[in-house]
Design a protein around this motif. Structure first.
Motif, PDB file in Angstrom:
ATOM      1  N   LEU A   1       0.833  -1.210   0.000  1.00 60.80           N
ATOM      2  CA  LEU A   1       0.000   0.000   0.000  1.00 60.80           C
ATOM      3  C   LEU A   1       0.864   1.256   0.000  1.00 60.80           C
ATOM      4  O   LEU A   1       1.897   1.308   0.666  1.00 60.80           O
ATOM      5  CB  LEU A   1      -0.887   0.042   1.259  1.00 60.80           C
ATOM      6  CG  LEU A   1      -1.814  -1.130   1.565  1.00 60.80           C
ATOM      7  CD1 LEU A   1      -2.564  -0.866   2.872  1.00 60.80           C
ATOM      8  CD2 LEU A   1      -2.793  -1.362   0.428  1.00 60.80           C
ATOM      9  N   GLU A   2       0.440   2.252  -0.754  1.00 59.58           N
ATOM     10  CA  GLU A   2       1.048   3.592  -0.649  1.00 59.58           C
ATOM     11  C   GLU A   2       0.062   4.444   0.129  1.00 59.58           C
ATOM     12  O   GLU A   2      -1.078   4.637  -0.317  1.00 59.58           O
ATOM     13  CB  GLU A   2       1.290   4.202  -2.031  1.00 59.58           C
ATOM     14  CG  GLU A   2       2.203   3.386  -2.934  1.00 59.58           C
ATOM     15  CD  GLU A   2       3.609   3.200  -2.363  1.00 59.58           C
ATOM     16  OE1 GLU A   2       4.079   4.108  -1.642  1.00 59.58           O
ATOM     17  OE2 GLU A   2       4.216   2.148  -2.631  1.00 59.58           O
ATOM     18  N   VAL A   3       0.491   4.907   1.319  1.00 55.06           N
ATOM     19  CA  VAL A   3      -0.442   5.678   2.139  1.00 55.06           C
ATOM     20  C   VAL A   3       0.032   7.118   2.300  1.00 55.06           C
ATOM     21  O   VAL A   3       1.230   7.410   2.197  1.00 55.06           O
ATOM     22  CB  VAL A   3      -0.630   5.040   3.547  1.00 55.06           C
ATOM     23  CG1 VAL A   3      -1.208   3.639   3.432  1.00 55.06           C
ATOM     24  CG2 VAL A   3       0.669   5.007   4.320  1.00 55.06           C
ATOM     25  N   LYS A   4      -0.933   8.006   2.520  1.00 59.34           N
ATOM     26  CA  LYS A   4      -0.602   9.406   2.776  1.00 59.34           C
ATOM     27  C   LYS A   4      -1.340   9.854   4.032  1.00 59.34           C
ATOM     28  O   LYS A   4      -2.560   9.735   4.107  1.00 59.34           O
ATOM     29  CB  LYS A   4      -1.001  10.269   1.584  1.00 59.34           C
ATOM     30  CG  LYS A   4      -0.458  11.690   1.696  1.00 59.34           C
ATOM     31  CD  LYS A   4      -0.481  12.425   0.377  1.00 59.34           C
ATOM     32  CE  LYS A   4       0.292  13.722   0.472  1.00 59.34           C
ATOM     33  NZ  LYS A   4      -0.116  14.615   1.567  1.00 59.34           N
ATOM     34  N   ASP A   5      -0.581  10.341   5.005  1.00 61.38           N
ATOM     35  CA  ASP A   5      -1.163  10.827   6.267  1.00 61.38           C
ATOM     36  C   ASP A   5      -2.114   9.814   6.894  1.00 61.38           C
ATOM     37  O   ASP A   5      -3.225  10.147   7.313  1.00 61.38           O
ATOM     38  CB  ASP A   5      -1.886  12.161   6.039  1.00 61.38           C
ATOM     39  CG  ASP A   5      -0.918  13.258   5.626  1.00 61.38           C
ATOM     40  OD1 ASP A   5       0.255  13.184   6.016  1.00 61.38           O
ATOM     41  OD2 ASP A   5      -1.338  14.175   4.892  1.00 61.38           O
ATOM     42  N   PHE A   6      -1.680   8.580   6.929  1.00 62.16           N
ATOM     43  CA  PHE A   6      -2.476   7.486   7.500  1.00 62.16           C
ATOM     44  C   PHE A   6      -2.436   7.607   9.030  1.00 62.16           C
ATOM     45  O   PHE A   6      -1.376   7.501   9.639  1.00 62.16           O
ATOM     46  CB  PHE A   6      -1.872   6.161   7.025  1.00 62.16           C
ATOM     47  CG  PHE A   6      -2.706   4.960   7.325  1.00 62.16           C
ATOM     48  CD1 PHE A   6      -3.683   4.542   6.429  1.00 62.16           C
ATOM     49  CD2 PHE A   6      -2.506   4.221   8.480  1.00 62.16           C
ATOM     50  CE1 PHE A   6      -4.454   3.417   6.682  1.00 62.16           C
ATOM     51  CE2 PHE A   6      -3.282   3.104   8.748  1.00 62.16           C
ATOM     52  CZ  PHE A   6      -4.253   2.701   7.846  1.00 62.16           C
ATOM     53  N   PRO A   7      -3.603   7.851   9.671  1.00 64.10           N
ATOM     54  CA  PRO A   7      -3.589   8.189  11.112  1.00 64.10           C
ATOM     55  C   PRO A   7      -3.508   6.961  12.037  1.00 64.10           C
ATOM     56  O   PRO A   7      -4.324   6.058  11.942  1.00 64.10           O
ATOM     57  CB  PRO A   7      -4.929   8.899  11.309  1.00 64.10           C
ATOM     58  CG  PRO A   7      -5.824   8.327  10.258  1.00 64.10           C
ATOM     59  CD  PRO A   7      -4.951   7.885   9.099  1.00 64.10           C
ATOM     60  N   VAL A   8      -2.513   6.971  12.905  1.00 66.53           N
ATOM     61  CA  VAL A   8      -2.350   5.890  13.884  1.00 66.53           C
ATOM     62  C   VAL A   8      -1.958   6.479  15.247  1.00 66.53           C
ATOM     63  O   VAL A   8      -1.624   7.659  15.347  1.00 66.53           O
ATOM     64  CB  VAL A   8      -1.259   4.871  13.456  1.00 66.53           C
ATOM     65  CG1 VAL A   8      -1.669   4.130  12.183  1.00 66.53           C
ATOM     66  CG2 VAL A   8       0.087   5.548  13.281  1.00 66.53           C
ATOM     67  N   ILE A   9      -2.012   5.631  16.267  1.00 70.49           N
ATOM     68  CA  ILE A   9      -1.597   6.027  17.620  1.00 70.49           C
ATOM     69  C   ILE A   9      -0.483   5.072  18.043  1.00 70.49           C
ATOM     70  O   ILE A   9      -0.580   3.868  17.793  1.00 70.49           O
ATOM     71  CB  ILE A   9      -2.792   5.906  18.588  1.00 70.49           C
ATOM     72  CG1 ILE A   9      -3.923   6.869  18.181  1.00 70.49           C
ATOM     73  CG2 ILE A   9      -2.366   6.187  20.036  1.00 70.49           C
ATOM     74  CD1 ILE A   9      -5.287   6.476  18.701  1.00 70.49           C
ATOM     75  N   VAL A  10       0.577   5.600  18.656  1.00 68.84           N
ATOM     76  CA  VAL A  10       1.638   4.717  19.156  1.00 68.84           C
ATOM     77  C   VAL A  10       1.085   3.984  20.381  1.00 68.84           C
ATOM     78  O   VAL A  10       0.784   4.601  21.397  1.00 68.84           O
ATOM     79  CB  VAL A  10       2.907   5.506  19.550  1.00 68.84           C
ATOM     80  CG1 VAL A  10       3.976   4.543  20.085  1.00 68.84           C
ATOM     81  CG2 VAL A  10       3.440   6.286  18.359  1.00 68.84           C
ATOM     82  N   ALA A  11       0.935   2.642  20.253  1.00 66.29           N
ATOM     83  CA  ALA A  11       0.383   1.859  21.355  1.00 66.29           C
ATOM     84  C   ALA A  11       1.506   1.290  22.217  1.00 66.29           C
ATOM     85  O   ALA A  11       1.365   1.178  23.429  1.00 66.29           O
ATOM     86  CB  ALA A  11      -0.502   0.749  20.824  1.00 66.29           C
ATOM     87  N   MET A  12       2.618   0.886  21.577  1.00 68.22           N
ATOM     88  CA  MET A  12       3.790   0.422  22.328  1.00 68.22           C
ATOM     89  C   MET A  12       5.005   1.033  21.668  1.00 68.22           C
ATOM     90  O   MET A  12       5.226   0.849  20.461  1.00 68.22           O
ATOM     91  CB  MET A  12       3.919  -1.099  22.244  1.00 68.22           C
ATOM     92  CG  MET A  12       2.817  -1.837  22.958  1.00 68.22           C
ATOM     93  SD  MET A  12       3.117  -3.608  22.821  1.00 68.22           S
ATOM     94  CE  MET A  12       1.730  -4.208  23.767  1.00 68.22           C
ATOM     95  N   ASP A  13       5.810   1.760  22.459  1.00 68.02           N
ATOM     96  CA  ASP A  13       6.980   2.385  21.861  1.00 68.02           C
ATOM     97  C   ASP A  13       8.224   1.513  22.060  1.00 68.02           C
ATOM     98  O   ASP A  13       8.182   0.479  22.731  1.00 68.02           O
ATOM     99  CB  ASP A  13       7.159   3.821  22.378  1.00 68.02           C
ATOM    100  CG  ASP A  13       7.416   3.886  23.880  1.00 68.02           C
ATOM    101  OD1 ASP A  13       7.992   2.937  24.429  1.00 68.02           O
ATOM    102  OD2 ASP A  13       7.032   4.914  24.482  1.00 68.02           O
ATOM    103  N   SER A  14       9.340   1.948  21.461  1.00 67.44           N
ATOM    104  CA  SER A  14      10.558   1.124  21.454  1.00 67.44           C
ATOM    105  C   SER A  14      11.188   1.029  22.844  1.00 67.44           C
ATOM    106  O   SER A  14      12.050   0.198  23.091  1.00 67.44           O
ATOM    107  CB  SER A  14      11.560   1.716  20.464  1.00 67.44           C
ATOM    108  OG  SER A  14      11.803   3.070  20.792  1.00 67.44           O
ATOM    109  N   LYS A  15      10.709   1.891  23.758  1.00 76.03           N
ATOM    110  CA  LYS A  15      11.244   1.862  25.131  1.00 76.03           C
ATOM    111  C   LYS A  15      10.444   0.911  26.026  1.00 76.03           C
ATOM    112  O   LYS A  15      10.735   0.747  27.204  1.00 76.03           O
ATOM    113  CB  LYS A  15      11.222   3.270  25.736  1.00 76.03           C
ATOM    114  CG  LYS A  15      12.331   4.156  25.243  1.00 76.03           C
ATOM    115  CD  LYS A  15      12.071   5.279  24.260  1.00 76.03           C
ATOM    116  CE  LYS A  15      10.818   5.936  23.992  1.00 76.03           C
ATOM    117  NZ  LYS A  15      10.757   6.797  22.806  1.00 76.03           N
ATOM    118  N   GLY A  16       9.378   0.337  25.457  1.00 76.98           N
ATOM    119  CA  GLY A  16       8.598  -0.645  26.222  1.00 76.98           C
ATOM    120  C   GLY A  16       7.383  -0.053  26.913  1.00 76.98           C
ATOM    121  O   GLY A  16       6.709  -0.730  27.672  1.00 76.98           O
TER     122      GLY A  16
END
Lengths: 280, 183
Positions: free
Chosen positions: B158-173
């Motif tokens: 898929l090519e997406v533009k401004d696809f809205p998401v929420i960070v549920a788990m970040d790289s820091k845990g």
């Protein structure tokens, strides 16, 4: 005796399948709007905004509200003064197939569920429930049920001694453990009584009971209100991201049961509680 | 509101925190249950290439857990919202070990996945479940690149533009699910 030909059902069911997938019942949308105003978490409010925008876009463009256009659960209430000429089951499935194709719905049903899991490519067969009612009309309700929420339901055979407390604990435990994955804010359908097989049907029927009606038994109506309040104190929030609004409605249907048991079933629906009804 | 372009890098991922709202632009790949099974079978230790190997280089990519509805004429794709992520939990640590950097889905993840996300400094986003018609408007192009026989479960690029998401788990845990309940 009024005679109705089964031949009229394919096009009626096809339209119901499409409409149910594109547009929410008025009461459902109104409830989402109403509760969205009560959410105070910024993330929760952002999520509510996307939910409401999606409902507008789907209706305007004739697109499915959700990519999971569901298993088609169909309730057929047949008046005792009606005789249906022809094969109604076949006609209903023909309608599901027609609606799936015409409506650009996703084909999500597989046969041989345990082994081959081959897609039937048209969402047939539907799950059909028949019931006899008074009068000379046929009432048909199409409910597309997505499996994100269907998988989150549960049934438990409680003992009579576990009683009211047991029922409350079980409902809250199901919502707490499985609710976050069922696309909250949720509609919570609860069945109490009967046998193991019909308690699950009661829970689903509870979901499509008119939203402006409580259970006719005052004690049960009170329990519906109490459970809604308790669920909304769990803090799960829209999409499980935290917040005040975890459920939009709790409805309970009950049926007499055996002296030795207290069956309970919780059937969760995501906020997109989809169904469409026709009276013939 | 943050913006993010694909492919991901360690730097881009480290700057995002759980709870951030992010608009993603670039290439992402869909994969659900059946496609995950096939990808994992093609990876070590199985390395069963009977199904044609891993269909795209996982390194620094994002997988979107989604199975869209059919596209109407003139549209790139039909409704395309996220599916429940936990069904992919058994496969996810293997994918992260092989370079996958991001995932988009809905709902909670297992403890194993939570640990793997931290270990491989990856990121898990949630999109709003059920917002499938809205999310489809953010998808500009869609092409099936593997397993067409799986129908909606095929892998779509898929090519997406401004696809809205929420960070549920970040790289820091850190994650959005285990916060203390409010009033």
């Amino acid at each position: 005796m009024r005679e109705v030909s089964a031949n009229i059902f394919p096009s009626i069911v096809a339209d119901l399948v499409k409409e149910a997938n594109y547009r929410l019942p008025f009461g459902v949308k109104r409830l989402i709007v109403e509760f969205s105003k009560k959410e105070s978490s910024p993330l929760g409010r952002y999520i509510f905004k996307q939910m409401l925008d999606n409902i507008e876009i789907a209706a305007k463009k004739g697109m499915p509200l959700c990519q999971d256009t569901g298993i088609q659960e169909i309730f057929v209430d047949i008046g005792r003064k009606v005789r249906i000429k022809g094969n109604l089951e076949k006609a209903i499935n023909k309608g599901v197939s027609k609606g799936t194709k015409e409506g650009y719905l996703r084909a999500s049903i597989v046969k041989s569920p345990l082994f081959e899991r081959v897609n039937t490519k048209d969402n047939t067969p539907a799950v059909i429930h028949y019931k006899f009612i008074s009068g000379d009309k046929v009432k048909i309700t199409v409910m597309p049920k997505g499996f994100g929420s269907e998988n989150a339901g549960d049934v438990k055979m409680l003992t009579p001694s576990q009683g009211l407390g047991g029922v409350k604990d079980f409902v809250l435990q199901v919502v707490k453990e499985k609710g976050p994955n069922a696309c909250p804010p949720l509609f919570v359908g609860i069945g109490i009584g009967g046998s193991m097989s019909n308690v699950t049907l009661l829970a689903k029927q509870a979901l499509i009971r008119p939203l402006n009606k409580s259970n006719s038994d005052k004690k049960i109506a009170k329990l519906e209100k109490e459970l809604l309040q308790k669920i909304n104190r769990l803090g799960i929030g829209p999409q499980g991201a935290g917040g005040k609004i975890t459920a939009l409605n709790v409805s309970i249907e009950d049926f007499p049961t055996h002296i030795g048991g207290l069956p309970v079933c919780v059937n969760l629906s995501c906020y997109l509680l989809r169904y469409k009804r026709a009276i013939i | 509101m943050r913006t993010l372009t694909t492919p991901l890098t360690l730097d881009k991922v480290s700057r995002l925190n759980s709870g951030d709202i992010v608009l993603i632009t670039g290439t992402i790949y869909t994969a659900r249950d059946a496609a995950h099974k096939k990808i994992v079978e093609a990876l070590p230790p199985h390395q069963n290439f009977g199904c044609g190997g891993v269909p795209f280089d996982l390194k620094n990519q994002i997988i979107y857990y989604a199975g869209p509805t059919p596209a109407r004429k003139g549209m790139p794709i039909g409704s395309c919202g996220p599916t429940t992520s936990s069904r992919m939990d058994d496969y996810t640590p293997t994918l992260l070990k092989n370079g996958l950097k991001g995932m988009i889905g809905k709902g909670k993840r297992s403890d194993e996945v939570t640990k793997a996300i931290k270990k491989f400094k990856a990121i898990y986003f949630v999109a709003v479940g059920g917002a499938a018609a809205l999310l489809a408007t953010k998808i500009k192009k869609a092409k099936v690149i593997a397993y067409p026989q799986l129908g909606t479960e095929a892998i779509y690029k898929l090519e997406v533009k401004d696809f809205p998401v929420i960070v549920a788990m970040d790289s820091k845990g850190k994650n959005i699910f285990n916060r203390k309940k409010k009033g």
